[in-house]
Design a protein around this motif. Structure first.
Motif, PDB file in Angstrom:
ATOM      1  N   LEU A 188       0.734  -1.005   0.112  1.00 39.61           N
ATOM      2  CA  LEU A 188       0.032   0.036   0.111  1.00 39.61           C
ATOM      3  C   LEU A 188       0.781   1.298   0.024  1.00 39.61           C
ATOM      4  CD1 LEU A 188      -2.766  -1.229   2.785  1.00 39.61           C
ATOM      5  CD2 LEU A 188      -2.978  -0.970   0.092  1.00 39.61           C
ATOM      6  N   VAL A 189       2.026   1.191   0.800  1.00 43.44           N
ATOM      7  CA  VAL A 189       2.822   2.339   0.921  1.00 43.44           C
ATOM      8  C   VAL A 189       3.468   2.594  -0.552  1.00 43.44           C
ATOM      9  CG1 VAL A 189       4.990   3.486   1.824  1.00 43.44           C
ATOM     10  CG2 VAL A 189       3.200   2.183   3.404  1.00 43.44           C
ATOM     11  N   ASN A 190       3.945   1.540  -1.085  1.00 40.62           N
ATOM     12  CA  ASN A 190       4.511   1.623  -2.253  1.00 40.62           C
ATOM     13  C   ASN A 190       3.706   1.927  -3.582  1.00 40.62           C
ATOM     14  OD1 ASN A 190       7.319   1.055  -1.876  1.00 40.62           O
ATOM     15  ND2 ASN A 190       6.686  -1.031  -1.427  1.00 40.62           N
ATOM     16  N   SER A 191       2.309   1.926  -3.091  1.00 35.76           N
ATOM     17  CA  SER A 191       1.503   2.264  -4.242  1.00 35.76           C
ATOM     18  C   SER A 191       1.416   3.786  -4.563  1.00 35.76           C
ATOM     19  CB  SER A 191       0.013   1.706  -4.049  1.00 35.76           C
ATOM     20  OG  SER A 191      -0.448   2.260  -2.883  1.00 35.76           O
ATOM     21  N   ILE A 192       1.807   4.509  -3.505  1.00 34.38           N
ATOM     22  CA  ILE A 192       1.876   6.020  -3.653  1.00 34.38           C
ATOM     23  C   ILE A 192       3.105   6.420  -4.339  1.00 34.38           C
ATOM     24  CG2 ILE A 192       1.757   8.146  -2.231  1.00 34.38           C
ATOM     25  CD1 ILE A 192       0.948   6.620   0.186  1.00 34.38           C
ATOM     26  N   PRO A 193       2.894   7.161  -5.561  1.00 33.94           N
ATOM     27  CA  PRO A 193       4.181   7.401  -6.364  1.00 33.94           C
ATOM     28  C   PRO A 193       5.063   8.285  -5.480  1.00 33.94           C
ATOM     29  CG  PRO A 193       2.198   7.929  -7.372  1.00 33.94           C
ATOM     30  CD  PRO A 193       1.727   7.731  -5.915  1.00 33.94           C
ATOM     31  N   CYS A 194       6.534   8.202  -5.624  1.00 36.83           N
ATOM     32  CA  CYS A 194       7.628   9.066  -5.266  1.00 36.83           C
ATOM     33  C   CYS A 194       7.798   8.833  -3.965  1.00 36.83           C
ATOM     34  CB  CYS A 194       7.425  10.535  -5.587  1.00 36.83           C
ATOM     35  SG  CYS A 194       7.428  10.869  -7.557  1.00 36.83           S
ATOM     36  N   LEU A 195       7.087   9.534  -3.020  1.00 39.94           N
ATOM     37  CA  LEU A 195       7.146   9.678  -1.688  1.00 39.94           C
ATOM     38  C   LEU A 195       6.979   8.155  -1.190  1.00 39.94           C
ATOM     39  CD1 LEU A 195       7.670  10.991   1.159  1.00 39.94           C
ATOM     40  CD2 LEU A 195       5.306  11.655   1.307  1.00 39.94           C
ATOM     41  N   GLY A 196       5.832   7.536  -1.603  1.00 34.47           N
ATOM     42  CA  GLY A 196       5.718   6.264  -1.073  1.00 34.47           C
ATOM     43  C   GLY A 196       6.755   5.208  -1.435  1.00 34.47           C
ATOM     44  N   TRP A 197       7.466   5.380  -2.490  1.00 30.34           N
ATOM     45  CA  TRP A 197       8.540   4.444  -2.834  1.00 30.34           C
ATOM     46  C   TRP A 197       9.768   4.682  -2.270  1.00 30.34           C
ATOM     47  CZ3 TRP A 197       8.150   6.586  -8.661  1.00 30.34           C
ATOM     48  CH2 TRP A 197       7.139   6.082  -9.347  1.00 30.34           C
ATOM     49  N   ILE A 198       9.870   5.866  -1.531  1.00 29.79           N
ATOM     50  CA  ILE A 198      11.081   6.009  -0.675  1.00 29.79           C
ATOM     51  C   ILE A 198      10.899   5.662   0.778  1.00 29.79           C
ATOM     52  CG2 ILE A 198      12.429   8.136   0.336  1.00 29.79           C
ATOM     53  CD1 ILE A 198      11.820   9.690  -1.987  1.00 29.79           C
ATOM     54  N   VAL A 199       9.651   5.731   1.098  1.00 31.90           N
ATOM     55  CA  VAL A 199       9.410   5.501   2.463  1.00 31.90           C
ATOM     56  C   VAL A 199       9.311   3.953   2.470  1.00 31.90           C
ATOM     57  CG1 VAL A 199       7.364   5.354   4.126  1.00 31.90           C
ATOM     58  CG2 VAL A 199       7.862   7.408   3.204  1.00 31.90           C
ATOM     59  N   GLY A 200       8.696   3.422   1.425  1.00 33.62           N
ATOM     60  CA  GLY A 200       8.579   1.637   1.384  1.00 33.62           C
ATOM     61  C   GLY A 200       9.853   1.078   1.454  1.00 33.62           C
ATOM     62  N   THR A 201      10.809   1.826   0.661  1.00 36.25           N
ATOM     63  CA  THR A 201      12.041   1.152   0.354  1.00 36.25           C
ATOM     64  C   THR A 201      13.100   1.593   1.697  1.00 36.25           C
ATOM     65  OG1 THR A 201      12.287   1.953  -1.744  1.00 36.25           O
ATOM     66  CG2 THR A 201      14.358   1.282  -0.920  1.00 36.25           C
ATOM     67  N   ALA A 202      12.708   2.373   2.491  1.00 34.53           N
ATOM     68  CA  ALA A 202      13.572   2.636   3.665  1.00 34.53           C
ATOM     69  C   ALA A 202      12.909   1.735   4.876  1.00 34.53           C
ATOM     70  CB  ALA A 202      13.250   4.177   4.128  1.00 34.53           C
ATOM     71  N   LEU A 203      11.730   1.393   4.880  1.00 34.72           N
ATOM     72  CA  LEU A 203      11.145   0.721   5.956  1.00 34.72           C
ATOM     73  C   LEU A 203      11.247  -0.700   5.681  1.00 34.72           C
ATOM     74  CD1 LEU A 203       8.114   2.924   7.012  1.00 34.72           C
ATOM     75  CD2 LEU A 203      10.220   2.577   8.235  1.00 34.72           C
ATOM     76  N   THR A 204      11.347  -1.415   4.530  1.00 33.86           N
ATOM     77  CA  THR A 204      11.067  -2.462   4.296  1.00 33.86           C
ATOM     78  C   THR A 204      11.851  -3.585   5.104  1.00 33.86           C
ATOM     79  OG1 THR A 204      10.112  -2.331   2.032  1.00 33.86           O
ATOM     80  CG2 THR A 204      11.082  -4.740   2.276  1.00 33.86           C
ATOM     81  N   ILE A 205      13.377  -3.273   4.905  1.00 33.22           N
ATOM     82  CA  ILE A 205      14.342  -4.164   5.734  1.00 33.22           C
ATOM     83  C   ILE A 205      14.311  -3.988   7.163  1.00 33.22           C
ATOM     84  CG2 ILE A 205      16.836  -4.311   5.992  1.00 33.22           C
ATOM     85  CD1 ILE A 205      17.274  -4.071   3.216  1.00 33.22           C
ATOM     86  N   PRO A 206      14.108  -2.848   7.718  1.00 35.06           N
ATOM     87  CA  PRO A 206      13.842  -2.525   9.168  1.00 35.06           C
ATOM     88  C   PRO A 206      12.801  -3.513   9.795  1.00 35.06           C
ATOM     89  CG  PRO A 206      14.279  -0.542   8.410  1.00 35.06           C
ATOM     90  CD  PRO A 206      14.333  -1.344   7.079  1.00 35.06           C
ATOM     91  N   ILE A 207      11.364  -3.436   8.915  1.00 33.03           N
ATOM     92  CA  ILE A 207      10.231  -4.169   9.386  1.00 33.03           C
ATOM     93  C   ILE A 207      10.676  -5.618   9.301  1.00 33.03           C
ATOM     94  CG2 ILE A 207       7.886  -4.638   8.874  1.00 33.03           C
ATOM     95  CD1 ILE A 207       7.563  -1.729   8.209  1.00 33.03           C
ATOM     96  N   PHE A 208      10.933  -6.188   8.073  1.00 33.45           N
ATOM     97  CA  PHE A 208      11.112  -7.485   8.019  1.00 33.45           C
ATOM     98  C   PHE A 208      12.137  -8.227   8.698  1.00 33.45           C
ATOM     99  CE2 PHE A 208       8.376  -6.810   4.314  1.00 33.45           C
ATOM    100  CZ  PHE A 208       7.334  -7.809   4.277  1.00 33.45           C
ATOM    101  N   GLY A 209      13.032  -7.275   8.816  1.00 31.24           N
ATOM    102  CA  GLY A 209      14.336  -7.719   9.882  1.00 31.24           C
ATOM    103  C   GLY A 209      13.753  -8.000  11.201  1.00 31.24           C
ATOM    104  N   HIS A 210      13.119  -7.005  11.799  1.00 29.60           N
ATOM    105  CA  HIS A 210      12.574  -7.145  12.914  1.00 29.60           C
ATOM    106  C   HIS A 210      11.696  -8.257  13.372  1.00 29.60           C
ATOM    107  CE1 HIS A 210      10.578  -5.874  17.001  1.00 29.60           C
ATOM    108  NE2 HIS A 210      11.619  -5.082  17.193  1.00 29.60           N
ATOM    109  N   LEU A 211      10.934  -8.466  12.356  1.00 28.51           N
ATOM    110  CA  LEU A 211       9.994  -9.668  12.528  1.00 28.51           C
ATOM    111  C   LEU A 211      10.804 -10.919  12.578  1.00 28.51           C
ATOM    112  CD1 LEU A 211       6.983  -8.911  10.202  1.00 28.51           C
ATOM    113  CD2 LEU A 211       6.859  -8.925  12.568  1.00 28.51           C
TER     114      LEU A 211
END
Length: 230
Positions: A188-211
């Motif tokens: 859902l975050v990555n579906s937002i152009p530009c800002l969503g791509w940046i936020v999604g890229t920044a958070l994916t590894i931290p979130i999945f890494g923590h899980l």
């Protein structure tokens, strides 16, 4: 128990969360752009090492487990073996993908060729789904073992890793549920152009890494207090 909401919020408790997430996004984007010429594999290995350090910090009970970007060389050296193992684990995906691609290329046009491609997809896609569902927790527990014993062959002790996964199916279900929720949220975050791509890229590894770190800690227990050289 795996605290799924915590995987989404822990980052923002870190006073340096902005600089850390910016670097995650930069390295991820750079690796994606350079991957076609293989230089990106260096960045991917760095990201594997970074995730591994996050997992180690969680197992040590660090207050702010998201690592600082203070030693690229160390992240690179840590991440090479997990990257090699990840590639090896994904060989079946590559082989079956190539087979489907060859069928599509050689079948030509027409109803028969379309039927062959559809048949291939119907046969192989369920197999790939089951295979990936099975190997992901095995590889993840392998990451946990690797934090204690940094040797490549740790990832290929399949009998031992599978036994660990099967020993706590309740945790496995929780972790998979968390991964699905995270994947939907990041989609859902990555579906937002530009800002969503940046936020999604920044958070994916931290979130999945923590899980993954929570899952590993629950299965293997707390890690050693002292940092090992890798």
């Amino acid at each position: 128990m795996i605290d799924i909401p915590r995987a989404f919020t822990y980052v923002f408790d870190d006073p340096q969360w902005v600089s850390k997430l910016v670097m995650v996004a930069i390295v991820t984007f750079g690796s994606a752009i350079l991957s076609p010429i293989l230089i990106g594999l260096v960045g991917i290995a760095v990201l594997f090492g970074y995730q591994l350090e996050l997992i180690r910090n969680l197992r040590r009970g660090e207050r702010h487990p998201l690592p600082a970007w203070d030693d690229f060389g160390r992240f690179l050296s840590m991440g090479i073996n997990p990257l090699i193992a990840w590639i090896a684990y994904n060989v079946p995906n590559l082989v079956i993908g190539l087979v489907i691609g060859l069928i599509a290329m050689t079948a030509g046009d027409g109803l028969l060729s379309g039927g062959l491609v559809t048949l291939a997809l119907c046969c192989f896609v369920p197999l790939l789904f089951i295979y990936n569902l099975a190997i992901q927790p095995v590889y993840t527990v392998g990451l946990g073992r690797y934090t204690e014993d940094p040797r490549l062959n740790v990832f290929f002790d399949l009998g031992g890793l599978i036994a660990l996964v099967r020993s706590r199916t309740d945790l496995l279900i929780q972790w998979l549920l968390g991964a699905v929720i995270a994947a939907v949220a990041m989609g859902l975050v990555n579906s937002i152009p530009c800002l969503g791509w940046i936020v999604g890229t920044a958070l994916t590894i931290p979130i999945f890494g923590h899980l993954s770190g929570q899952y590993i800690t629950a299965v293997l227990g707390q890690g050693q207090g002292k940092r090992k050289n890798m």
